[in-house]
Write a protein that holds these residues in place. Structure first.
Motif, PDB file in Angstrom:
ATOM      1  N   ALA A  43     -10.283   0.347   0.915  1.00  0.00           N
ATOM      2  CA  ALA A  43      -8.882   0.744   1.046  1.00  0.00           C
ATOM      3  C   ALA A  43      -8.750   2.055   1.800  1.00  0.00           C
ATOM      4  O   ALA A  43      -9.612   2.926   1.739  1.00  0.00           O
TER       5      ALA A  43
ATOM      6  N   VAL B 172       0.841  -1.208   0.000  1.00  0.00           N
ATOM      7  CA  VAL B 172       0.000   0.000   0.000  1.00  0.00           C
ATOM      8  C   VAL B 172       0.874   1.255   0.000  1.00  0.00           C
ATOM      9  O   VAL B 172       0.488   2.294   0.530  1.00  0.00           O
TER      10      VAL B 172
ATOM     11  N   GLU C 270      -1.171  -5.417   5.308  1.00  0.00           N
ATOM     12  CA  GLU C 270      -0.730  -4.375   4.382  1.00  0.00           C
ATOM     13  C   GLU C 270       0.610  -3.828   4.849  1.00  0.00           C
ATOM     14  O   GLU C 270       0.911  -3.808   6.049  1.00  0.00           O
TER      15      GLU C 270
ATOM     16  N   ARG D  35      -5.004   0.616  -4.972  1.00  0.00           N
ATOM     17  CA  ARG D  35      -5.078  -0.063  -3.673  1.00  0.00           C
ATOM     18  C   ARG D  35      -6.467  -0.672  -3.459  1.00  0.00           C
ATOM     19  O   ARG D  35      -6.599  -1.771  -2.919  1.00  0.00           O
ATOM     20  N   GLU D  36      -7.500   0.028  -3.908  1.00  0.00           N
ATOM     21  CA  GLU D  36      -8.852  -0.520  -3.794  1.00  0.00           C
ATOM     22  C   GLU D  36      -9.043  -1.707  -4.738  1.00  0.00           C
ATOM     23  O   GLU D  36      -9.720  -2.680  -4.396  1.00  0.00           O
TER      24      GLU D  36
ATOM     25  N   ARG E 260      -7.739  -4.754  -2.970  1.00  0.00           N
ATOM     26  CA  ARG E 260      -8.673  -5.258  -1.958  1.00  0.00           C
ATOM     27  C   ARG E 260      -9.893  -5.905  -2.606  1.00  0.00           C
ATOM     28  O   ARG E 260     -10.341  -6.970  -2.180  1.00  0.00           O
TER      29      ARG E 260
END
Length: 265
Positions: free
Chosen positions: A112, A37, A80, A46-47, A50
């Motif tokens: 995220a 991250v 993370e 980053r999202e 996830r």
């Protein structure tokens, strides 16, 4: 000298780690999902990571892989990381054995964090992840650390000795190198051949592998493929990372050199 003494302490700690106890729950694999991250990954990326894990854990093929093992269940934790000391456990160890427990783990991953973190220390996350297997309540047939990242190690200890110390404990390290900007250029610390760097400098152990992500559309599929390969009860191929590194040609200190050059300017 300080780094050398620190490495000796790490080696001693990993070598003296507590063995599994008879009362621990037997599982086919204990798997640490270690997700990058750092700020070189924007909030959308980053999202996507996830969401890729949330979707993969609910996929029938992943559930089928979990059920295919000797015990038909796994232990899973989601962590993370970025620079040294930045590691955070998002979802602690859980038993995953069916659709309900997999969906529960997926939901716990959540959205995220909008703010990224500084630095990329693959060595630190490997060392941190290795300690998570100690006294976690599970006894796995295999211990696996799954590292995703979009850059080379550029802070903390060098990655090779940290990786080798982890492998010496019988832990397998797999990689998900993220190469969304071919040729580097987004960050002063990016490198063009991150997939080869991961192959030569990061992964190792029986059955170790990398799956490279080269576009945002590939996140979910790559993560699903990776989880199935890590979980499924298939005969591993032997890939000794240290031997590969000697012939692979990757500079395992490239991230540190780029950082030093930048700081020198």
């Amino acid at each position: 000298m300080a780094s050398f003494l620190c490495l000796l302490a790490i080696l001693a700690a990993l070598a003296s780690a507590s063995p599994a106890r008879a009362a621990d729950d037997a599982v086919d694999v204990e798997l640490v999902l270690a997700v990058d991250v750092s700020r070189s990954m924007d909030v959308g990326e980053r999202e996507l990571q996830r969401q890729g894990y949330r979707a993969a854990l609910r996929h029938p093929d992943v559930i089928g892989a979990i059920r295919s093992g000797l015990h038909g269940r796994i232990a899973l934790t989601y962590v993370e990381w970025s620079g040294p000391g930045s590691e955070s456990v998002v979802v602690p160890w859980r038993l995953v054995e069916d659709e309900a427990s997999a969906a529960g783990f997926a939901s716990a991953i959540g959205p995220a964090d909008p703010s990224g973190r500084f630095g990329t220390s693959i060595s630190s996350i490997l060392i941190f992840a290795a300690t998570l297997f100690e006294n976690n309540g599970f006894a796995g047939e295999r211990l696996v650390i799954d590292v995703s990242g979009d850059g080379p190690n550029n802070s903390g200890l060098p990655v090779e000795p940290a990786r080798d110390a982890v492998l010496a404990r019988g832990i397998v390290v797999n990689g998900l190198p993220i190469v969304l900007r071919p040729g580097g250029g987004f960050s002063r610390f990016d490198i063009a051949d991150l997939d080869l760097y991961y192959r030569d400098c990061v992964v190792g152990g029986p059955g170790a592998f990398t799956i490279t992500v080269t576009s945002t559309d590939e996140f979910e599929t790559a993560i699903r493929r990776k989880l199935i390969q890590e979980i499924a009860a298939t005969k591993p191929r032997l890939m000794l990372a240290a031997a590969d590194a000697a012939t692979g040609g990757s500079d395992c200190m490239i991230g540190e050199r780029l950082r030093q050059n930048w700081m020198g300017r």
